[in-house]
Every structure is written in C-alpha cells, then in structure tokens.
Write a protein that holds these residues in place. Structure first.
Motif, PDB file in Angstrom:
ATOM      1  N   ARG A 421       2.219 -21.690   7.116  1.00 48.08           N
ATOM      2  CA  ARG A 421       2.594 -21.507   8.527  1.00 48.08           C
ATOM      3  C   ARG A 421       2.743 -20.106   9.159  1.00 48.08           C
ATOM      4  N   ASN A 422       2.494 -19.364   8.045  1.00 52.44           N
ATOM      5  CA  ASN A 422       2.742 -17.748   8.350  1.00 52.44           C
ATOM      6  C   ASN A 422       1.380 -17.210   8.061  1.00 52.44           C
ATOM      7  N   PRO A 423       0.725 -16.881   9.233  1.00 48.60           N
ATOM      8  CA  PRO A 423      -0.804 -16.196   9.324  1.00 48.60           C
ATOM      9  C   PRO A 423      -0.639 -14.638   8.681  1.00 48.60           C
ATOM     10  N   ARG A 424       0.540 -13.909   8.862  1.00 47.54           N
ATOM     11  CA  ARG A 424       0.749 -12.648   8.618  1.00 47.54           C
ATOM     12  C   ARG A 424       0.436 -12.237   7.182  1.00 47.54           C
ATOM     13  N   LEU A 425      -0.145 -11.126   6.982  1.00 46.67           N
ATOM     14  CA  LEU A 425      -0.626 -10.791   5.560  1.00 46.67           C
ATOM     15  C   LEU A 425       0.879 -10.195   4.950  1.00 46.67           C
ATOM     16  N   HIS A 426       0.998 -10.789   3.711  1.00 45.56           N
ATOM     17  CA  HIS A 426       1.928 -10.095   2.662  1.00 45.56           C
ATOM     18  C   HIS A 426       1.508  -8.843   2.155  1.00 45.56           C
ATOM     19  N   THR A 427       2.387  -8.152   1.630  1.00 44.15           N
ATOM     20  CA  THR A 427       2.259  -6.701   0.924  1.00 44.15           C
ATOM     21  C   THR A 427       1.096  -7.042  -0.071  1.00 44.15           C
ATOM     22  N   ASP A 428       1.080  -8.126  -1.171  1.00 44.51           N
ATOM     23  CA  ASP A 428      -0.087  -8.095  -1.977  1.00 44.51           C
ATOM     24  C   ASP A 428      -1.599  -8.404  -1.412  1.00 44.51           C
ATOM     25  N   GLU A 429      -1.399  -9.171  -0.258  1.00 47.09           N
ATOM     26  CA  GLU A 429      -2.658  -9.504   0.457  1.00 47.09           C
ATOM     27  C   GLU A 429      -3.317  -8.282   1.176  1.00 47.09           C
ATOM     28  N   VAL A 430      -2.385  -7.490   1.825  1.00 48.32           N
ATOM     29  CA  VAL A 430      -2.769  -6.119   2.278  1.00 48.32           C
ATOM     30  C   VAL A 430      -3.248  -5.320   1.301  1.00 48.32           C
ATOM     31  N   LEU A 431      -2.724  -5.049   0.017  1.00 41.59           N
ATOM     32  CA  LEU A 431      -3.233  -4.164  -1.041  1.00 41.59           C
ATOM     33  C   LEU A 431      -4.602  -4.837  -1.402  1.00 41.59           C
ATOM     34  N   ILE A 432      -4.842  -5.987  -1.753  1.00 34.80           N
ATOM     35  CA  ILE A 432      -6.004  -6.493  -2.042  1.00 34.80           C
ATOM     36  C   ILE A 432      -7.143  -6.212  -0.900  1.00 34.80           C
ATOM     37  N   SER A 433      -6.816  -6.604   0.655  1.00 33.78           N
ATOM     38  CA  SER A 433      -7.759  -6.303   1.595  1.00 33.78           C
ATOM     39  C   SER A 433      -8.220  -4.485   1.526  1.00 33.78           C
ATOM     40  N   LEU A 434      -7.008  -3.911   1.438  1.00 35.33           N
ATOM     41  CA  LEU A 434      -7.249  -2.560   1.350  1.00 35.33           C
ATOM     42  C   LEU A 434      -8.223  -2.072   0.175  1.00 35.33           C
ATOM     43  N   SER A 435      -8.022  -2.553  -0.913  1.00 34.69           N
ATOM     44  CA  SER A 435      -8.966  -2.271  -1.919  1.00 34.69           C
ATOM     45  C   SER A 435     -10.293  -2.676  -1.641  1.00 34.69           C
ATOM     46  N   ILE A 436     -10.611  -3.908  -1.089  1.00 31.48           N
ATOM     47  CA  ILE A 436     -11.848  -4.381  -0.781  1.00 31.48           C
ATOM     48  C   ILE A 436     -12.561  -3.123   0.102  1.00 31.48           C
ATOM     49  N   CYS A 437     -11.638  -2.819   1.147  1.00 30.07           N
ATOM     50  CA  CYS A 437     -12.187  -1.904   2.226  1.00 30.07           C
ATOM     51  C   CYS A 437     -12.335  -0.460   1.484  1.00 30.07           C
ATOM     52  N   ALA A 438     -11.808  -0.195   0.610  1.00 34.34           N
ATOM     53  CA  ALA A 438     -11.759   1.197  -0.164  1.00 34.34           C
ATOM     54  C   ALA A 438     -13.371   1.250  -0.706  1.00 34.34           C
ATOM     55  N   ALA A 439     -13.815   0.052  -1.090  1.00 36.19           N
ATOM     56  CA  ALA A 439     -15.343   0.169  -1.648  1.00 36.19           C
ATOM     57  C   ALA A 439     -16.166   0.823  -0.820  1.00 36.19           C
ATOM     58  N   THR A 440     -16.077   0.515   0.483  1.00 35.80           N
ATOM     59  CA  THR A 440     -17.046   1.520   1.487  1.00 35.80           C
ATOM     60  C   THR A 440     -16.522   2.155   2.540  1.00 35.80           C
ATOM     61  N   ASN A 441     -15.200   2.383   2.569  1.00 38.08           N
ATOM     62  CA  ASN A 441     -14.379   3.199   3.393  1.00 38.08           C
ATOM     63  C   ASN A 441     -13.789   4.288   2.927  1.00 38.08           C
ATOM     64  N   PRO A 442     -14.066   5.421   2.899  1.00 37.97           N
ATOM     65  CA  PRO A 442     -13.407   6.585   2.266  1.00 37.97           C
ATOM     66  C   PRO A 442     -12.090   6.812   2.758  1.00 37.97           C
ATOM     67  N   THR A 443     -11.443   6.393   3.870  1.00 36.42           N
ATOM     68  CA  THR A 443     -10.312   6.753   4.569  1.00 36.42           C
ATOM     69  C   THR A 443      -9.435   5.506   3.578  1.00 36.42           C
ATOM     70  N   ALA A 444      -9.776   4.305   3.506  1.00 34.50           N
ATOM     71  CA  ALA A 444      -9.024   3.423   2.685  1.00 34.50           C
ATOM     72  C   ALA A 444      -8.903   3.680   1.316  1.00 34.50           C
ATOM     73  N   GLU A 445      -9.890   4.463   0.986  1.00 31.04           N
ATOM     74  CA  GLU A 445      -9.858   4.875  -0.523  1.00 31.04           C
ATOM     75  C   GLU A 445      -8.759   6.078  -0.706  1.00 31.04           C
ATOM     76  N   LEU A 446      -8.808   6.715   0.316  1.00 37.03           N
ATOM     77  CA  LEU A 446      -7.725   7.845   0.220  1.00 37.03           C
ATOM     78  C   LEU A 446      -6.486   7.193   0.154  1.00 37.03           C
ATOM     79  N   ALA A 447      -6.191   6.272   1.129  1.00 42.24           N
ATOM     80  CA  ALA A 447      -4.824   5.425   1.115  1.00 42.24           C
ATOM     81  C   ALA A 447      -4.580   4.773  -0.295  1.00 42.24           C
TER      82      ALA A 447
END
Length: 488
Positions: A421-447
């Motif tokens: 019932r909660n569509p907001r992302l938890h911390t683990d989901e954020v980290l997985i999403s960030l790691s996916i973006c880091a493959a193509t986004n240098p700023t996400a990789e820096l984070a």
C-alpha cells in the motif's frame, strides 16, 4: 570529524602477549573463555573509536599456531530458535556462520559442544548437519545443583558425566553465539577431565566489558550497563580484589556473585584456586590502549543515548519493559547526558515539524547534518540517504540521481503486483535504483562511491523504521535511533 580514542595496533600486540604470559603461567594448556562477541564486536567499536570490530579475532590470528576453537551452544536454545538480536539470525545458524568465518581465516575449529543436552530432536538434527561438515560434536548435560553443589558438580556424576572434548593445542578458546550458552561450565568440565588424566591445565576469562582498570562510572563502563540493561547486569567494585590487593577494580555482579563458587570448584579440581578475585581471572588489556579518554567518553555517552532510544522503541513494540527504560534513564543521568546531546534528534524533529510528515536526519563525518523528508516518491530514510550521498560527493542538492524511468516500474511492481500500500521507495530499493543508474550516469556512480563513508554515521528518524530500512542502515554501518511512534 571522529576522534580516535583507541590504539588498535597497540591492543593487538599487548593482548596477544598477555595471553601468552597467562598460558605460560599454567605451563601446559589454557582454556580461555571468550565472553562477548569474538568476530564482530560493534559495541566495542562504537564506544572505543579506533577499535576494529574484528580486533579480537585478529589478535587470535597472531596466536594461530597455538589456538584451537571450541564453539558452545545450549541445546535448549536450538530448540527455542533463539535469535541473536544484533544479526537477526538463530543461534544455530550463527554457529555455522562462526565456523565458516574461523575456518576461512585459517583458525582451527576442533569441535562444537551441545550443552544441557537432553536428546532434543532439533539438537540431534543440528549435530548431523555439523558432522556432515566434518565437525566433531560433544554432549554436556544439565547437572543438578549447578552451580552451588560443588561436591556433586565436581564428581563422576557431575562433570564426569560430560563428554571429554579431545583437544590437541595449548590454547583452547571457548566461544559461543551468545550468553547462557555454557562456556564457563564447559571450561570447568574440561579442567576436571584433564586433571583426571594427569594433564596440567588452567582457565582464564576474556571479557572486554566492563573494563576493569577504568573507574566504576566511566562512560565506557556505563555504556556496557546500558547494553545489558535487559540482563540486569550491574558494574561493581570487585570486593575480592580490593581485599586481596588493596586495589580498586571494576567487575560485574554475576562474576562477583559466582566467584566463591568458582573458588570452591577450582579448589576441588586443582587442589587450590589459582585466583584471588574475579578480576584476576581476566586477561583483557583494552583499558591500557585508550589514547584519548575524552573521545572515548563522548563516544560512550552517545552509545548510552542510542541504547535508550532502542529501549523506548522495543517497549513500544512490546519487546522490552518500562523497567529497562527507567534503568537507561538512570544511566544517562550518571553519564551526565540527555537526548539533546544527540544532534540528529533535534534536526529530525525540526524537519518533521516543518513538513508535517515523518523526517530523518544524518550526521556526516565532517559534522554536517543533512535531513530527509517524506515525499510521494521516497520515504524519509531513503531521502536522507540520497541527500547524504549528494553532500559527500559534492553533488548539487537539487539534482536528481535516479531517473523516473527506473523509479516508476518499481513503484508499479510494489503496488500493482506485490500488494504494497506504500508506493514510496525504501532505502534498499533506492540503492538498487541508484546502482542501475550508475551504469550509465557518472553522477549516480559518484554517489554510489560515497557509501563506504557512511559507516559510523548517526541517523535519527521521527518514526519507527520499517524492518527493511533498519537492516539496510545496519549493513551500511550507520547507527540508527527512532522516536517511539509508528507512522500513521
């Protein structure tokens, strides 16, 4: 910036040398009871900044050729599926974990002892699993009248009934997944059996806390009381040591109360007790390796506050009593500290008041505090995590690190298919999403590269965290506290 108050290299040298001295004093074999956490002592790392969580294990590695490990587990704890609170795993699973850790590091694990064994089916199944791994398993039994009936205990019907653990090395380290496992009784049983066989052997105890050569109400020792508030452990002056040597040392109530019985047991086994006090039995050198007392005091005060918040939340969940909370309040007064001393608390509460929604705050290594608010996309914990990574990486606060192309499918999966019932992302989901973006986004990789810098940081949430958020912060090495209320 965190101040280091503990010299870990000095500790490794001094501690291993002191254990060698104790081993030599007995002239043959030493059974060393290891209290507390041998492999991952995060409490010690928090209250003694500079202490590494695996320091005790690294110290043993300096004695590797002399050491063999014996792991003890209470058969009743296997039957009850007892959980190790800091790791969230059962005691029997932790035995397997410890076995693998010790073996991977090259330490010789000779056996596992099932104490208070009564033929429990689950204990027998666990034994079969261990034997399948090539581990010898021994049985020790419940002894009527233990620990007060020394005549019955030190006899063929007492210790004599226990299996004799076959050991081959000089230093036998007896450890366990948690308290109440039977480490001391195992050591004493072995002394009895060795003596029956004409083998000279001795006993010593390694217990990091309380630190015997710090004052009774030193914050490090108060933090130990806070950590064991649910066990009713109390630090006290060792009266036996004071009487024998005229010197003031600190021990805790259970060891002091048990010493007369141990004294009698040693006398029956060895002819006389080799120790005049509980402090004499110990080999801990941690107090001699503190190099900045003020840094250690401040770290310990913060730990007491964290323990207080943990107790408040456990009380809210029905896992702790009001008595534990009151004890921690008393310890905070003794340490001259209150919740205002934890800077992230007021920052999180202020942010929540501004937004009218749950919020979180994190103190970074440079002392900077960042906050996170609840939004349509992110929970407060996920938001503060991203904001912290941005700050550490020098990334503009308003810059989006995660593309909506990644976030939207995750939200749809949670709500549309997984029943959340909660569509907001938890911390683990954020980290997985960030790691996916880091493959193509240098700023996400820096984070992503900043994650290691979060270890040891403090976070406070204005609501009790979800289990997944709490576990994610724990894996990152972040120290979390929460207000004792649930999100509405």
């Amino acid at each position: 910036m965190e101040r280091y108050g503990f010299d870990n290299e000095k500790y490794l040298r001094m501690q291993s040398a002191h254990i060698r001295q104790r081993l030599d004093a007995f002239g043959g074999k030493l059974y060393l009871e290891f209290g507390g956490k041998l492999y991952d002592d995060h409490h010690a790392a928090r209250v003694l900044p500079g202490f590494q969580p695996d320091s005790k294990l690294q110290m043993l590695l300096q004695l590797k050729d002399q050491v063999e490990m014996v792991i003890v587990i209470n058969a009743g704890d296997i039957e009850k599926n007892k959980i190790r609170g800091d790791l969230g795993i059962t005691y029997d699973r932790d035995v397997i974990r410890l076995l693998n850790v010790f073996r991977d590091l090259g330490l010789y694990v000779s056996s596992v002892v099932l104490t208070r064994f009564q033929g429990q089916a689950v204990a027998k199944a666990f034994q079969s699993r261990l034997e399948g791994m090539g581990v010898r398993v021994y049985h020790h039994y419940e002894i009527p009248g233990y620990p007060s009936d020394t005549a019955g205990i030190v006899s063929e019907a007492g210790f004599g009934r226990n299996d004799y653990i076959e050991t081959t090395r000089e230093l036998v380290v007896v450890t366990a997944p948690g308290p109440g496992s039977g480490k001391l009784a195992t050591c004493l049983s072995q002394l009895y059996h060795e003596n029956q066989r004409g083998i000279q052997a001795g006993y010593a105890k390694f217990e990091t806390f309380p630190i015997w050569n710090l004052p009774l109400n030193h914050p490090v020792n108060l933090a130990y009381e806070a950590a064991t508030a649910d066990l009713n452990d109390v630090n006290m002056i060792d009266p036996f040591h004071l009487e024998a040597y005229g010197a003031t040392t600190v021990n805790y109530n259970r060891d002091v109360e048990a010493f007369p019985v141990l004294d009698a047991m040693f006398a029956r086994i060895l002819g006389e007790c080799p120790y005049k006090s509980p402090t004499d039995m110990g080999v801990n050198m941690a107090g001699n390796c503190i190099v900045d007392d003020e840094a250690v005091k401040e770290a310990s005060r913060q730990e007491i506050i964290r323990r207080y918040y943990t107790a408040l939340c456990d009380c809210k969940r029905g896992r702790a009593s009001d008595e534990v909370v009151r004890k921690l309040e008393l310890l905070m007064r003794k340490a001259n500290v209150d919740i205002r001393s934890r800077r992230v608390v007021s920052a999180a509460l202020e942010r929540a008041e501004q937004t009218g929604l749950p919020a979180a705050a994190m103190e970074l290594p440079d002392g900077q505090i960042v906050t996170g608010k609840t939004s349509d996309l992110l929970g407060a914990s996920a938001a503060v995590l991203l904001n912290a990574l941005k700050h550490l990486g020098g990334i503009q606060p308003g810059l989006h690190l995660i593309s909506p192309v990644v976030i939207d499918p995750i939200r749809h999966l949670k709500v549309g298919h997984l029943g959340s019932r909660n569509p907001r992302l938890h911390t683990d989901e954020v980290l997985i999403s960030l790691s996916i973006c880091a493959a193509t986004n240098p700023t996400a990789e820096l984070a992503m590269e900043q994650l290691a810098r979060l270890r040891g940081c403090d976070v406070h949430s204005t609501v009790i965290l979800s289990e997944v958020d709490e576990k994610t912060f724990k894996r990152l090495g972040v120290n979390v506290t929460c207000e004792p209320r649930y999100e509405l």
